[in-house]
Structure formats: structure tokens, C-alpha cells
Design an enzyme around this catalytic site. Structure first.
Site, PDB file in Angstrom:
ATOM      1  N   ARG A   1      -9.909  -7.044   5.309  1.00 40.11           N
ATOM      2  CA  ARG A   1      -8.505  -6.599   5.964  1.00 40.11           C
ATOM      3  C   ARG A   1      -8.287  -4.952   5.742  1.00 40.11           C
ATOM      4  O   ARG A   1      -8.202  -4.095   6.528  1.00 40.11           O
ATOM      5  CB  ARG A   1      -7.404  -7.192   5.357  1.00 40.11           C
ATOM      6  CG  ARG A   1      -5.897  -6.525   6.066  1.00 40.11           C
ATOM      7  CD  ARG A   1      -4.647  -7.314   5.266  1.00 40.11           C
ATOM      8  NE  ARG A   1      -3.510  -7.023   5.707  1.00 40.11           N
ATOM      9  CZ  ARG A   1      -2.585  -6.131   5.391  1.00 40.11           C
ATOM     10  NH1 ARG A   1      -3.021  -5.248   4.362  1.00 40.11           N
ATOM     11  NH2 ARG A   1      -1.316  -5.756   5.880  1.00 40.11           N
TER      12      ARG A   1
ATOM     13  N   GLN B 202       1.437  -9.273  11.819  1.00 43.49           N
ATOM     14  CA  GLN B 202       1.991  -8.380  10.629  1.00 43.49           C
ATOM     15  C   GLN B 202       1.194  -7.024  10.986  1.00 43.49           C
ATOM     16  O   GLN B 202       1.865  -5.961  10.591  1.00 43.49           O
ATOM     17  CB  GLN B 202       1.731  -8.785   9.310  1.00 43.49           C
ATOM     18  CG  GLN B 202       2.337  -8.072   8.197  1.00 43.49           C
ATOM     19  CD  GLN B 202       1.390  -7.828   7.175  1.00 43.49           C
ATOM     20  OE1 GLN B 202       0.395  -7.351   7.148  1.00 43.49           O
ATOM     21  NE2 GLN B 202       1.633  -8.058   5.737  1.00 43.49           N
TER      22      GLN B 202
ATOM     23  N   GLN C  99       0.747  -1.140   0.059  1.00 45.80           N
ATOM     24  CA  GLN C  99       0.002  -0.089  -0.044  1.00 45.80           C
ATOM     25  C   GLN C  99       0.839   1.146   0.055  1.00 45.80           C
ATOM     26  O   GLN C  99       1.979   1.404   0.868  1.00 45.80           O
ATOM     27  CB  GLN C  99      -0.889  -0.047   1.152  1.00 45.80           C
ATOM     28  CG  GLN C  99      -1.910   1.105   1.280  1.00 45.80           C
ATOM     29  CD  GLN C  99      -2.863   1.131   2.313  1.00 45.80           C
ATOM     30  OE1 GLN C  99      -3.174  -0.008   2.954  1.00 45.80           O
ATOM     31  NE2 GLN C  99      -3.684   2.046   2.605  1.00 45.80           N
TER      32      GLN C  99
ATOM     33  N   HIS D  56       1.622  -0.841  11.064  1.00 47.26           N
ATOM     34  CA  HIS D  56       2.613  -1.571  11.643  1.00 47.26           C
ATOM     35  C   HIS D  56       3.124  -1.136  12.965  1.00 47.26           C
ATOM     36  O   HIS D  56       4.384  -1.171  13.330  1.00 47.26           O
ATOM     37  CB  HIS D  56       3.861  -1.772  10.640  1.00 47.26           C
ATOM     38  CG  HIS D  56       3.461  -2.652   9.505  1.00 47.26           C
ATOM     39  ND1 HIS D  56       3.118  -3.962   9.320  1.00 47.26           N
ATOM     40  CD2 HIS D  56       3.285  -1.956   8.082  1.00 47.26           C
ATOM     41  CE1 HIS D  56       2.724  -4.385   8.118  1.00 47.26           C
ATOM     42  NE2 HIS D  56       2.672  -3.146   7.461  1.00 47.26           N
TER      43      HIS D  56
ATOM     44  N   SER E  25       4.380  -5.776   3.210  1.00 44.36           N
ATOM     45  CA  SER E  25       3.096  -5.809   4.034  1.00 44.36           C
ATOM     46  C   SER E  25       1.941  -6.096   3.085  1.00 44.36           C
ATOM     47  O   SER E  25       1.780  -7.354   2.906  1.00 44.36           O
ATOM     48  CB  SER E  25       2.834  -3.968   4.296  1.00 44.36           C
ATOM     49  OG  SER E  25       1.673  -4.142   5.138  1.00 44.36           O
ATOM     50  N   LEU E  26       0.767  -5.374   2.618  1.00 46.50           N
ATOM     51  CA  LEU E  26      -0.057  -6.031   1.862  1.00 46.50           C
ATOM     52  C   LEU E  26       0.290  -6.914   0.849  1.00 46.50           C
ATOM     53  O   LEU E  26      -0.218  -7.746   0.331  1.00 46.50           O
ATOM     54  CB  LEU E  26      -0.898  -4.819   1.162  1.00 46.50           C
ATOM     55  CG  LEU E  26      -1.685  -5.097   0.021  1.00 46.50           C
ATOM     56  CD1 LEU E  26      -2.932  -5.665   0.455  1.00 46.50           C
ATOM     57  CD2 LEU E  26      -2.026  -3.814  -0.940  1.00 46.50           C
TER      58      LEU E  26
END
Length: 312
Positions: free
Chosen positions: A113, A246, A10, A198, A88-89
């Protein structure tokens, strides 16, 4: 050619991303249309909407769908990589292409999510700042001392060994920037986000995701996919736990790149709407490692031709 695939996270989203791929490549278009059917809205229209594409709830499915659609369109031209990594994503894109999720499963999970993270971010707005400098332990030490004083500011993304993104409550992040500048940090850059991703500020989204993933079944991986959270390859029986952690844990992209090079990767190919990750890789991996990105039709055609000619 020993390939390491990188999948955009993202923040990589752009207005109009993938539009030329959608028009030119039937497999790409079919994948995006399949995602639209699952999501319940027209993804091809969302990427043209300057307001929606920068909202978490829309950006996450759009980036996932684009990334997987590119991989699908490459088909057999894309050999099995040595390993892959998403930021991440982007881990969901990497895990889908490696076979852990079906595409339908991944889109449905990411729809939820993204909604969880959007809602929590709106409720608990935060701030993120990239801190430039080689002494990342200094940054961690300053933040640890602030946390001991009750401040909510945390290390969030170890993008390279000279770029560490911090995040937390806006006022606390601003205070951290002042303290870091006083400690000798010469450059910081505020990021255009509204949530402190995060970090523990997203704990409610992590809790919701844990419940959402509880009944999901995952498949064996066809090759190694590195986790941002552990800096080690995922194991299927750990997916529920690690993907939940995560959301509130720092990402260790730099460490993952080092491990992939140690695994024998000599060529990185980023798949998604931007070239951010191969730019990070340039600062981490040896200069001998080749780096490419597929972000549009021109780069898709270029890399397709390269793959067909290469010895793998």
C-alpha cells in the site's frame, strides 16, 4: 475504565521513534524485528534515517509496526477496549490489534500500500491544507462549486468539527484557499505532504490495492473498529471494499469519536509515534473523557501502571 484505542496515521512519524522502546522491551523488539524480516530491510535503522522515515513507502510500515509492537508489549495489561479507531493508515493497526489481520499479513499489505501511494503521489503530486473554522459546510460548498468548474480540489479529512483538511492539485488548492479566505475563513495551514491523500488523485493506488486485497482472507473482529470512510464499525465482509475506497475517500475521524463516546468510551489511549489524535479528541469529546498517549518508554511505563491499577 472503558477504553477506546486510537492508532496514529501517516504524518505522525518522527526520526528515532520507538528507539527507547526497542532497547528496553523484548516483546516490542521482537515485533519490530519480525516486521523487518517481512519487509526485507532493517526497520530499526529506517526510523533513524531522516530521509526514509518521511517517505510514504517507509513511513507506513514503520508506524504500523510501532503501533502493534506497543500493543503487543502491553499484553494482558491492556484490557479489551470498547472500540478502536485509527486515522487512515492507523486503521490497519487497529484492525490488526482487533484480530482482523495477522501481523504478518498486515505488514505485507502495508508494504505494498505504501509503495502504491508513494508511486502515485510522485506521479501526480498534490497539496493538502488544513482549513480552520466551524462552518465546514461553507468549505464543502466552495469546493463543490470549484469541482463543477473542472477544478481538482476536495475535502479530505474531517479531523475535528473545526478542522477540515482539503487536498488536490496544488494550483487548485491554492485557488481554493483564496476563495475560502474571501468567504470568511481566517486561518489555513499547509501540510508537509506531497500527495493529495483521500482524494480522487489517488485513484490508481486504490485500483492497485483492490487487486492486492482480492485474495486476502480476514478474521472476525474481537470488538468494534470504526471506519474512517463510513463512520460506522467495520464488518469483515466489507473490509476489501472499504479499505480500497478509503484511499480516495474523506476520513470522518470527528464523527467516529462521537460514536465511540456514545458507545460508552470514557478513556482514549492513542498508540503510536505522536499525540495528534488525542489532541483532536480533546476538541471533539466531552471534557470528562480522559485522554492518554503511548509514544515512548516513559509514557508506556506510565500508562502500563495506570492500567494495572484501574478498574476495567
Amino acid at each position: 475504565m472503558k477504553i477506546g484505542l486510537l492508532f496514529s496515521g501517516q504524518g505522525a512519524q518522527q526520526v528515532g521513534m520507538g528507539s527507547d522502546l526497542y532497547e528496553a522491551l523484548p516483546v516490542y523488539r521482537e515485533t519490530i524485528d519480525q516486521a523487518s524480516a517481512i519487509l526485507g530491510y532493517d526497520l530499526a535503522a529506517v526510523v533513524q534515517d531522516e530521509t526514509k522515515i518521511f517517505q510514504t513507502q517507509f513511513a507506513q510500515p514503520a508506524i504500523l509496526a510501532m503501533s502493534v509492537a506497543i500493543a503487543n508489549a502491553l499484553g494482558e495489561r491492556l484490557p479489551q477496549p470498547v472500540a478502536s479507531l485509527g486515522l487512515s493508515l492507523g486503521e490497519y493497526s487497529a484492525l490488526t490489534v482487533a484480530g482482523a489481520f495477522s501481523f504478518e499479513q498486515a505488514v505485507a499489505i502495508i508494504k505494498d500500500r505504501g509503495a502504491y501511494m508513494q508511486a502515485v503521489g510522485d506521479k501526480n503530486p498534490g497539496k493538502m491544507v488544513a482549513v480552520m473554522g466551524d462552518d465546514q459546510q461553507l468549505v464543502v460548498d466552495v469546493l463543490t462549486a470549484m469541482q463543477a468548474d473542472g477544478k481538482h480540489v476536495y475535502p479530505a479529512n474531517f479531523n475535528t468539527f473545526s478542522q477540515l483538511v482539503i487536498g488536490g492539485i496544488a494550483n487548485d488548492v491554492d485557488e481554493a484557499v483564496v476563495k475560502l479566505t474571501d468567504a470568511g475563513i481566517k486561518r489555513t495551514v499547509e501540510l508537509p505532504v506531497t500527495g493529495a491523500f483521500h482524494t480522487p488523485l489517488l485513484k490508481d493506488a486504490a485500483s492497485q490495492l483492490a487487486t492486492r486485497l482480492a485474495d486476502e482472507a480476514f478474521n472476525s473482529l474481537q470488538y468494534s473498529v470504526y471506519s474512517n470512510t463510513t463512520a460506522k464499525p467495520f464488518e469483515v465482509n466489507q473490509l476489501h471494499d472499504i479499505l480500497t475506497k478509503q484511499i480516495t475517500s474523506p476520513t470522518y475521524f470527528a464523527q467516529d469519536i462521537e460514536q465511540m463516546v456514545a458507545d460508552g468510551v470514557d478513556t482514549f489511549i492513542e498508540i503510536g509515534p505522536s499525540e495528534t489524535l488525542v489532541k483532536f479528541a480533546k476538541k471533539i469529546a466531552p471534557k470528562t473523557i480522559k485522554r492518554y498517549a503511548i509514544t515512548d518508554l516513559a509514557s508506556f511505563n506510565e500508562i502500563s501502571e495506570l492500567l494495572m491499577k484501574a478498574e476495567v
